[in-house]
Scaffold this active site. Structure first.
Site, PDB file in Angstrom:
ATOM      1  N   ASP A  23      37.090  67.004  36.278  1.00 46.71           N
ATOM      2  CA  ASP A  23      36.732  67.625  35.002  1.00 46.71           C
ATOM      3  C   ASP A  23      36.611  69.143  35.087  1.00 46.71           C
ATOM      4  OD1 ASP A  23      36.548  65.281  33.437  1.00 46.71           O
ATOM      5  OD2 ASP A  23      34.665  64.794  34.424  1.00 46.71           O
ATOM      6  N   HIS A  57      30.052  63.377  42.342  1.00 43.87           N
ATOM      7  CA  HIS A  57      30.653  62.101  41.951  1.00 43.87           C
ATOM      8  C   HIS A  57      29.870  60.954  42.555  1.00 43.87           C
ATOM      9  CE1 HIS A  57      33.723  59.093  41.091  1.00 43.87           C
ATOM     10  NE2 HIS A  57      34.090  59.954  40.159  1.00 43.87           N
TER      11      HIS A  57
END
Ligand code: COA
Length: 381
Positions: free
Chosen positions: A318, A267
């Protein structure tokens, strides 16, 4: 010399650049926590429902019971998608990805909005448009999928919320309580995430005084990419190609050795973990136990350990969302569109915030092309 050393003011990918002020959500990098309007997303996901989060984001405060009831009724009244949209979607190429179908759907919906011609500077009209955009998202995703597969759309059921309605409109079956809860939780977790790529793209779009629907189409196009929302679909393809937990460690080490990007990990903002992945992972593993199929959760555990040990990389939301949706029987090409259903709330809230205090977004760049030179007429080249 690297670009960053040569140009100290340049940050590739705008990393660390402060591009705005917001009151909508906050990522705390130290604690890896995410809050919407000050409320921890864990609490919203555990105790609330997606509509409560949508109301919180769009109106700025948690609804009272009466406000939530009225908002749910309003969403139910606005869920219908006019037949013009379905007709346009019937013309789309059979290979078109559901994310591209959504861009068509919202483009057609724009002109059907009763306030289509109201300027983007009208904040009250924007708020009403946002409610309609959010309400129609699940209908659009489910209906466009059915059309692509040769079926007619199913009308929404006014008695169901967003999560249950979406699942119902996909195949006509009302989901059980756990399925509804799992979908609802994922929508809450996907609703908002500060200045991520698609949200920023939405803000850039409306900062030109373009309309909210154009911003939504921009957001969908940006979310589609595998480095952003498209990662949930790619993560599931990856899990399927790995196949079983005993192959997961070798597969992951090999991919890392080949410098491959492992979808659903890493991220830009978080450094230690993505708190949303923890909630979604728990749900995904519970779904696996309920369905008697722990394969995906087992593979995930092995991969998470290798990724942390080798690269200090952790799963983002996700990754578990992918196998949770798979266990719910949802077709893979719908994973990123589900993200859209949720994120219409964050996108609209950001676009309204941008327009309420607008300035055109127009960054600078460094020119490294040819020095000024004489134009040569075509006959002399
Ligand atoms: C999310 C993401 C785009 C963030 O990218 P970023 O902040 O630009 O970070 P970078 O891509 O520059 O990565 C920094 C380093 O970590 C590595 N890395 C980051 N994510 C990785 C991943 N998923 N798999 C393998 N390596 C990864 C990079 O290879 C790079 O290593 P290096 O310094 O040895 O070259 C990136 O982590 C990624 O591509 N993840 C996979 C896609 C994904 O899941 N997207 C959804 C995000 S919510």
């Amino acid at each position: 010399m690297s670009a960053t050393a040569a140009y100290p003011n340049y940050s590739p990918g705008l990393q660390g650049v402060v591009a705005g002020i917001t009151t909508i959500s906050q990522i705390d990098v130290e604690s890896s926590s995410l809050t919407y309007r000050g409320y921890n997303v864990h609490e919203l996901a555990e105790h609330g429902c997606f509509e409560e989060t949508a109301f919180l984001l769009l109106k700025g405060h948690l609804p009272t019971a009466a406000e939530l009831d009225a908002y749910k009724k309003q969403l139910a009244a606005d869920r219908h998608v006019p037949h013009h949209v379905w007709e346009a979607l019937r013309q789309c190429h059979s290979e078109m990805h559901p994310m591209d179908r959504l861009k068509v759907g919202y483009s057609v919906l724009a002109a059907l909005d009763p306030e289509y011609k109201v300027p983007a500077t009208d904040g009250e009209a924007n708020r009403r448009k946002a409610d309609r955009i959010v309400a129609k998202a699940a209908t659009l995703v489910a209906g466009s999928w059915r059309i692509a597969n040769g079926h007619n759309p199913i009308d929404p059921d006014a008695a169901l919320g967003t999560a249950a309605n979406f699942l119902y409109m996909l195949d006509g079956n009302r989901p059980d309580e756990f399925m509804e809860r799992a979908m609802d939780t994922s929508l809450t977790l996907y609703a908002e995430h500060t200045f991520n790529a698609s949200t920023f793209a939405c803000r850039v779009c409306v900062a030109t005084l373009s309309d909210l629907y154009s911003g939504i189409v921009t957001g969908i196009g940006t979310l589609k990419g595998p480095l952003h929302g498209g990662a949930n679909e790619e993560a599931m393809h990856m899990l399927i190609s790995i196949g079983s937990a005993d192959k997961a460690e070798a597969w992951t080490r090999n991919a890392l050795a080949n410098k491959e990007k492992i979808m659903g990990f890493g991220h830009r903002e978080y450094r230690k973990s993505d708190s949303r992945a923890g909630i979604m992972g728990k749900l995904g593993k519970e779904l696996g136990r309920m369905k008697g199929n722990t394969t995906w959760g087992d593979i995930a555990e092995v991969m998470e350990k290798v990724m942390w040990d080798e690269k200090q990389l952790f799963p983002n939301v996700d990754f578990p969302a992918a196998y949770a949706y798979y266990l719910m029987g949802i077709p893979i090409p719908l994973y990123t569109p589900i993200f859209v259903i949720a994120r219409t709330t964050g996108w609209c809230t950001h676009m309204i915030e941008q327009l309420d205090n607008n300035r055109l977004i127009r960054p600078s760049c460094i020119y490294e092309g040819p020095a000024p030179r004489e134009y040569v007429a075509i006959g002399s080249r």
